[in-house]
Design a protein around this motif. Structure first.
Motif, PDB file in Angstrom:
ATOM      1  N   GLY A  72       0.787  -1.222   0.000  1.00 39.74           N
ATOM      2  CA  GLY A  72       0.000   0.000   0.000  1.00 39.74           C
ATOM      3  C   GLY A  72       0.821   1.275   0.000  1.00 39.74           C
ATOM      4  O   GLY A  72       0.262   2.374  -0.058  1.00 39.74           O
ATOM      5  N   LEU A  73       2.139   1.161   0.049  1.00 38.47           N
ATOM      6  CA  LEU A  73       3.003   2.340   0.079  1.00 38.47           C
ATOM      7  C   LEU A  73       3.290   2.854  -1.330  1.00 38.47           C
ATOM      8  O   LEU A  73       3.446   2.059  -2.260  1.00 38.47           O
ATOM      9  N   PRO A  74       3.408   4.174  -1.480  1.00 34.45           N
ATOM     10  CA  PRO A  74       3.934   4.685  -2.748  1.00 34.45           C
ATOM     11  C   PRO A  74       5.426   4.342  -2.765  1.00 34.45           C
ATOM     12  O   PRO A  74       6.175   4.785  -1.893  1.00 34.45           O
ATOM     13  N   ARG A  75       5.848   3.504  -3.711  1.00 29.74           N
ATOM     14  CA  ARG A  75       7.207   2.990  -3.673  1.00 29.74           C
ATOM     15  C   ARG A  75       7.743   2.804  -5.085  1.00 29.74           C
ATOM     16  O   ARG A  75       6.977   2.713  -6.045  1.00 29.74           O
ATOM     17  N   VAL A  76       9.057   2.697  -5.159  1.00 25.25           N
ATOM     18  CA  VAL A  76       9.700   2.380  -6.428  1.00 25.25           C
ATOM     19  C   VAL A  76       9.739   0.862  -6.578  1.00 25.25           C
ATOM     20  O   VAL A  76       9.653   0.121  -5.595  1.00 25.25           O
ATOM     21  N   GLU A  77       9.883   0.405  -7.809  1.00 22.03           N
ATOM     22  CA  GLU A  77       9.907  -1.023  -8.124  1.00 22.03           C
ATOM     23  C   GLU A  77      11.003  -1.773  -7.356  1.00 22.03           C
ATOM     24  O   GLU A  77      10.864  -2.948  -7.035  1.00 22.03           O
ATOM     25  N   LEU A  78      12.085  -1.092  -7.040  1.00 25.99           N
ATOM     26  CA  LEU A  78      13.207  -1.716  -6.346  1.00 25.99           C
ATOM     27  C   LEU A  78      12.809  -2.335  -5.011  1.00 25.99           C
ATOM     28  O   LEU A  78      13.364  -3.358  -4.608  1.00 25.99           O
ATOM     29  N   VAL A  79      11.844  -1.767  -4.325  1.00 29.05           N
ATOM     30  CA  VAL A  79      11.373  -2.333  -3.056  1.00 29.05           C
ATOM     31  C   VAL A  79      10.807  -3.735  -3.292  1.00 29.05           C
ATOM     32  O   VAL A  79      11.144  -4.681  -2.575  1.00 29.05           O
ATOM     33  N   ASP A  80       9.981  -3.869  -4.304  1.00 29.72           N
ATOM     34  CA  ASP A  80       9.388  -5.174  -4.610  1.00 29.72           C
ATOM     35  C   ASP A  80      10.443  -6.171  -5.073  1.00 29.72           C
ATOM     36  O   ASP A  80      10.416  -7.346  -4.691  1.00 29.72           O
ATOM     37  N   VAL A  81      11.389  -5.712  -5.869  1.00 30.21           N
ATOM     38  CA  VAL A  81      12.470  -6.586  -6.338  1.00 30.21           C
ATOM     39  C   VAL A  81      13.298  -7.065  -5.145  1.00 30.21           C
ATOM     40  O   VAL A  81      13.605  -8.252  -5.016  1.00 30.21           O
ATOM     41  N   GLY A  82      13.657  -6.145  -4.263  1.00 29.91           N
ATOM     42  CA  GLY A  82      14.453  -6.512  -3.089  1.00 29.91           C
ATOM     43  C   GLY A  82      13.741  -7.492  -2.182  1.00 29.91           C
ATOM     44  O   GLY A  82      14.339  -8.471  -1.709  1.00 29.91           O
ATOM     45  N   LEU A  83      12.454  -7.262  -1.942  1.00 28.47           N
ATOM     46  CA  LEU A  83      11.690  -8.192  -1.100  1.00 28.47           C
ATOM     47  C   LEU A  83      11.537  -9.551  -1.769  1.00 28.47           C
ATOM     48  O   LEU A  83      11.587 -10.584  -1.099  1.00 28.47           O
ATOM     49  N   ASP A  84      11.352  -9.569  -3.078  1.00 30.01           N
ATOM     50  CA  ASP A  84      11.263 -10.842  -3.798  1.00 30.01           C
ATOM     51  C   ASP A  84      12.574 -11.623  -3.661  1.00 30.01           C
ATOM     52  O   ASP A  84      12.561 -12.823  -3.388  1.00 30.01           O
ATOM     53  N   LEU A  85      13.698 -10.946  -3.838  1.00 32.43           N
ATOM     54  CA  LEU A  85      14.994 -11.611  -3.684  1.00 32.43           C
ATOM     55  C   LEU A  85      15.181 -12.109  -2.254  1.00 32.43           C
ATOM     56  O   LEU A  85      15.691 -13.209  -2.023  1.00 32.43           O
ATOM     57  N   TRP A  86      14.771 -11.318  -1.284  1.00 30.94           N
ATOM     58  CA  TRP A  86      14.916 -11.687   0.129  1.00 30.94           C
ATOM     59  C   TRP A  86      14.067 -12.914   0.466  1.00 30.94           C
ATOM     60  O   TRP A  86      14.518 -13.809   1.179  1.00 30.94           O
ATOM     61  N   ARG A  87      12.855 -12.953  -0.063  1.00 31.61           N
ATOM     62  CA  ARG A  87      11.958 -14.079   0.231  1.00 31.61           C
ATOM     63  C   ARG A  87      12.325 -15.342  -0.537  1.00 31.61           C
ATOM     64  O   ARG A  87      12.296 -16.443   0.007  1.00 31.61           O
ATOM     65  N   GLU A  88      12.640 -15.191  -1.819  1.00 30.84           N
ATOM     66  CA  GLU A  88      12.819 -16.344  -2.708  1.00 30.84           C
ATOM     67  C   GLU A  88      14.248 -16.888  -2.746  1.00 30.84           C
ATOM     68  O   GLU A  88      14.435 -18.061  -3.033  1.00 30.84           O
TER      69      GLU A  88
END
Length: 155
Positions: free
Chosen positions: A124-140
């Motif tokens: 729900g945060l206004p964010r750049v794509e890098l946040v999602d990429v970083g979290l995906d790498l951290w989780r996966e």
């Protein structure tokens, strides 16, 4: 055509189901959350870059604990007097642990606020794509360090 390459290092710092983010201020005044980190100086080691940048943007001292991956973005632009350009950003993403310091906001930089956010609130945060990429790498933890979000094979 003008070509530009920018190498940067970023940290995914998660503790107690919260992620540390810095709020980036674009040239047009738009504000969006991003991973703390930034551009590597010529001759600088990427691990040193991420430690320096996290401290500049958040006040925290950190220790990188894992290399999560490398992300590459490419953007084209057309500037009024400079003509066409081609930008590539190479983003080295580490997992990092806070080891000291105290949370504070950056002054005079590209970010204006640093804060911990619950992981479940990130979508729900206004964010750049890098946040999602970083979290995906951290989780996966992909074996080759490439997020499924930006892998061209997932097209």
């Amino acid at each position: 055509m003008q070509q530009e390459l920018r190498v940067a290092a970023y940290a995914v710092c998660v503790r107690d189901d919260e992620i540390l983010l810095a709020r980036w201020v674009a040239k047009d005044g738009t504000k969006r959350w991003t991973l703390p980190g930034g551009g590597m100086d010529h001759g600088e080691d990427p691990v040193r870059t991420v430690v320096r940048e996290v401290e500049e943007e958040t006040g925290y001292l950190t220790a990188p604990t894992a290399l999560l991956g490398i992300d590459s973005i490419r953007r084209s632009w057309l500037r009024r007097f400079a003509g066409p350009g081609d930008f590539q950003g190479l983003r080295i993403i580490y997992e990092a642990q806070v080891t000291g310091g105290a949370l504070r906001n950056e002054t005079g930089g590209s970010t204006d606020l640093a804060a911990w956010h619950p992981l479940e609130a990130v979508p729900g945060l206004p964010r750049v794509e890098l946040v999602d990429v970083g979290l995906d790498l951290w989780r996966e933890r992909p074996p080759v360090g490439r997020s499924r979000l930006t892998d061209p094979a997932n097209g």
